[in-house]
Motif scaffolding. Sequence first.
Motif, mmCIF file in Angstrom:
data_model
loop_
_atom_site.group_PDB
_atom_site.id
_atom_site.type_symbol
_atom_site.label_atom_id
_atom_site.label_comp_id
_atom_site.label_asym_id
_atom_site.label_seq_id
_atom_site.Cartn_x
_atom_site.Cartn_y
_atom_site.Cartn_z
ATOM 1 N N GLY A 283 17.642 44.961 19.131
ATOM 2 C CA GLY A 283 17.409 44.713 17.717
ATOM 3 C C GLY A 283 16.883 45.919 16.967
ATOM 4 N N VAL A 284 17.261 47.129 17.420
ATOM 5 C CA VAL A 284 16.827 48.324 16.705
ATOM 6 C C VAL A 284 17.719 48.498 15.490
ATOM 7 C CG1 VAL A 284 16.481 50.796 16.842
ATOM 8 C CG2 VAL A 284 16.120 49.399 18.849
ATOM 9 N N VAL A 285 17.125 48.458 14.312
ATOM 10 C CA VAL A 285 17.865 48.763 13.091
ATOM 11 C C VAL A 285 17.022 49.734 12.281
ATOM 12 C CG1 VAL A 285 19.297 46.723 12.811
ATOM 13 C CG2 VAL A 285 16.921 46.666 12.105
ATOM 14 N N SER A 286 17.609 50.204 11.191
ATOM 15 C CA SER A 286 16.917 51.153 10.338
ATOM 16 C C SER A 286 15.568 50.581 9.932
ATOM 17 C CB SER A 286 17.785 51.423 9.124
ATOM 18 O OG SER A 286 17.461 52.645 8.570
ATOM 19 N N GLY A 287 14.481 51.280 10.311
ATOM 20 C CA GLY A 287 13.149 50.826 9.913
ATOM 21 C C GLY A 287 12.470 49.913 10.909
ATOM 22 N N LYS A 288 13.215 49.441 11.911
ATOM 23 C CA LYS A 288 12.624 48.522 12.883
ATOM 24 C C LYS A 288 13.009 48.951 14.282
ATOM 25 C CE LYS A 288 12.568 44.116 10.497
ATOM 26 N NZ LYS A 288 13.491 42.994 10.298
ATOM 27 N N LEU A 329 31.139 43.213 25.461
ATOM 28 C CA LEU A 329 29.738 42.792 25.393
ATOM 29 C C LEU A 329 29.079 43.319 24.121
ATOM 30 C CD1 LEU A 329 27.918 41.212 27.295
ATOM 31 C CD2 LEU A 329 26.994 43.365 28.081
ATOM 32 N N LEU A 330 29.347 44.609 23.828
ATOM 33 C CA LEU A 330 28.747 45.194 22.626
ATOM 34 C C LEU A 330 29.189 44.430 21.385
ATOM 35 C CD1 LEU A 330 27.049 47.301 21.297
ATOM 36 C CD2 LEU A 330 28.902 48.919 21.439
ATOM 37 N N ILE A 331 30.487 44.125 21.325
ATOM 38 C CA ILE A 331 31.003 43.415 20.146
ATOM 39 C C ILE A 331 30.360 42.033 20.043
ATOM 40 C CG2 ILE A 331 33.072 42.376 19.162
ATOM 41 C CD1 ILE A 331 34.595 44.752 20.372
ATOM 42 N N VAL A 332 30.260 41.341 21.188
ATOM 43 C CA VAL A 332 29.668 39.996 21.171
ATOM 44 C C VAL A 332 28.223 40.047 20.679
ATOM 45 C CG1 VAL A 332 28.894 38.109 22.652
ATOM 46 C CG2 VAL A 332 31.169 39.050 22.951
ATOM 47 N N ILE A 333 27.475 41.067 21.163
ATOM 48 C CA ILE A 333 26.079 41.162 20.728
ATOM 49 C C ILE A 333 25.992 41.463 19.233
ATOM 50 C CG2 ILE A 333 23.949 42.481 21.015
ATOM 51 C CD1 ILE A 333 24.849 42.827 23.942
#
Lengths: 347, 338
Positions: A283-288, A329-333
């Motif tokens: 769950g790494v996104v910009s700012g988190k 797997l990447l796409i599913v996530i």
Amino acid sequence: MKKQNNVENGINDWNSIVNLIKNVIKTQTFLLLTALLILFLVFSIFEESFFTRRSITSMLFQLPEFGILSLAMMIPMMIGGDDLSIVSTANLSAILSGFFSVKVLPNILPEEYSIIYIGSIFLLSMIVGCITGLFNGILVGYIGANSILVTLSTLTFFTGISIGLTKGSVLIGLPESIGLIGSESILGIPISFLIFVVVSMVVFIILNHTPLGFKIRMMGTNQSASKFSGINNKKIIIKIFIISGILSSISGILIMSRTLSASYQYGASTYILLTILIGVLAGVVSGKGSVLNVFVSVLILQVISTGFHMMLVGIRGSSFFKDFIWGILLIVIFIINHYREKMKKLS
Amino acid sequence: MFRKIYSANEFVTFIIILLISIFIGLINPAFFSIASIFDVLRSSIVYIILALGLLPVMIVGGIDISFVAIGALSAYSTHMLLINNGYEGGVFLYYIIACSIGIIASFLNSILTTKFNLNIFNVSLALYIMWFGFVRFFVGSKRSATFPEGASNFYSKFLLTVKDPFVGNSNLHISILFVVIIGLVLMLILRYTTFGRGIYAIGGDRDVALRTGFKVNRILTGSFIIMGGLAAFAGITHSFLIRLFDPTMFLGDELDVIAAVVLGGASINGGRGSVIGTFMGVIVIQLIHRSIILIGIPVTWQDFIVGFILIIFISIPYLKTIIKEKLVDKKVAHEETK
């Protein structure tokens, strides 16, 4: 009266505990841990040799490399960038420090000096990582070029240096003491895994308990806001890429000590995808971004990888099949994350 | 007028082409001949098609690397399909089937980026690994050099043949016509259709484009279809030109193509880019590869040089804006002191 108060307090306590549990269940870390547990159980049931001391130790030996690389990928991801040059940085620093140990350092050393020996190799490779990170950072921060484009080209550039230095071959003949990190364990826990834990802690402290970490989060959330509140975005970008470079070089040393060799092509094809996969899973996104989530995600990926490896053993071209599965797997996530975001917005 | 030409990114690219050509010519005077022009064009054909396919996606503001995998997937599976069924006809069917596969594969890109609102680059990275894994596990991992009878001499169909004092006969392959046609059609689409203007509009500012009434998702899907179709087209052309169908064709070529498009003036932040610029960008990359060989740099150092040059080229557009901003600042300061 007093009795009633006590009862009310009891109810309040109970409610707060329920709320706490509810909140814990909602967190990504809890979800990830559950996933890890389920995967572990499933593979243990279907594969006899999965839940054995041997396979678990081998997993602990394998995962620090791409675990540290995922941390190196995570920090640029927190400002909405990507560092695709991490694997080439790892290999380049391994090759340079390998050359250093073969050509400069004396070949046979008394055993008590091996710590100094390993220390100097670590230091050298971290300097290399620092320089490559600075290079990326200047291009992204001061020139303002897109981080994907920059790191794609520095990927070729660093790999080019590695190929040029080794003439395209594998660097072997490294002294035995380098292999200590990759093969020895303390109290049954591999040294490389301990290094991974320590590095994760350091990154956790940097991100959560220093001004730099706060600034990274702020910049990731809103670049212009952080700029106008007096943060020098360019400097932050440079620092981010330097940290990323240093982390990759540590991972390079781990790869070198496990294989007792250095080459430009170790992990070149799948590690980048794996690290991004881990970042997205955590769950790494910009700012988190949470180091704990990344750590658990690394464990999950290693479990999946080993499990698949055991199931597919003996099938021709199974590594191609693995690539295929990683992609899916990447796409599913991605899709799951998308729906979770949507649910969050609705509620 | 001159100022406009001078300030365009394409102009920089043109100057770079001139400089590299003069440089190579000084080392090896034989370079200034029709034969070598043909040679450079021949080696650029495939990459121009790939780059033109990528151009709309880059103008929209995305970086995609999955196009090379789509090209390999569609070309190799088409070949396997036709060869295993005893096909003996010409190349026409090859192109039709491959392009259909490419277009179908590109739907996956567009669905994931439009329906699920995912980042174009991340999706393309997943698909890149996935398709290369798929084609090597499910379709086949062996190279194939057997060709159907009707298509086996396609590689020697030449448009022009020129006699050269240095290297004998040199030929220009007929597929250069495809490049010209594709380029012209794409140029017309980008300039004169609502779809084409929409691509630039989304690249400039997605929200504004949405509010102006452009059908953003449809336009994105369209750009991905162009990408997939042209990647498949390039895959078939490439395989016929080198007379080998390889499931890992183009593996690792994505950076060269992206760099060519960027070099041709397409802005990575979207909203800019042209067919002619892309064309010149590919020529520059090909000239660089050529000059490295001519200068006599050892093969092992080639990646180093190419990477270094790419870094410089990618920074050029940004450096230009930085310098421009500085000049404007100076002007403002100058006027204020007046």
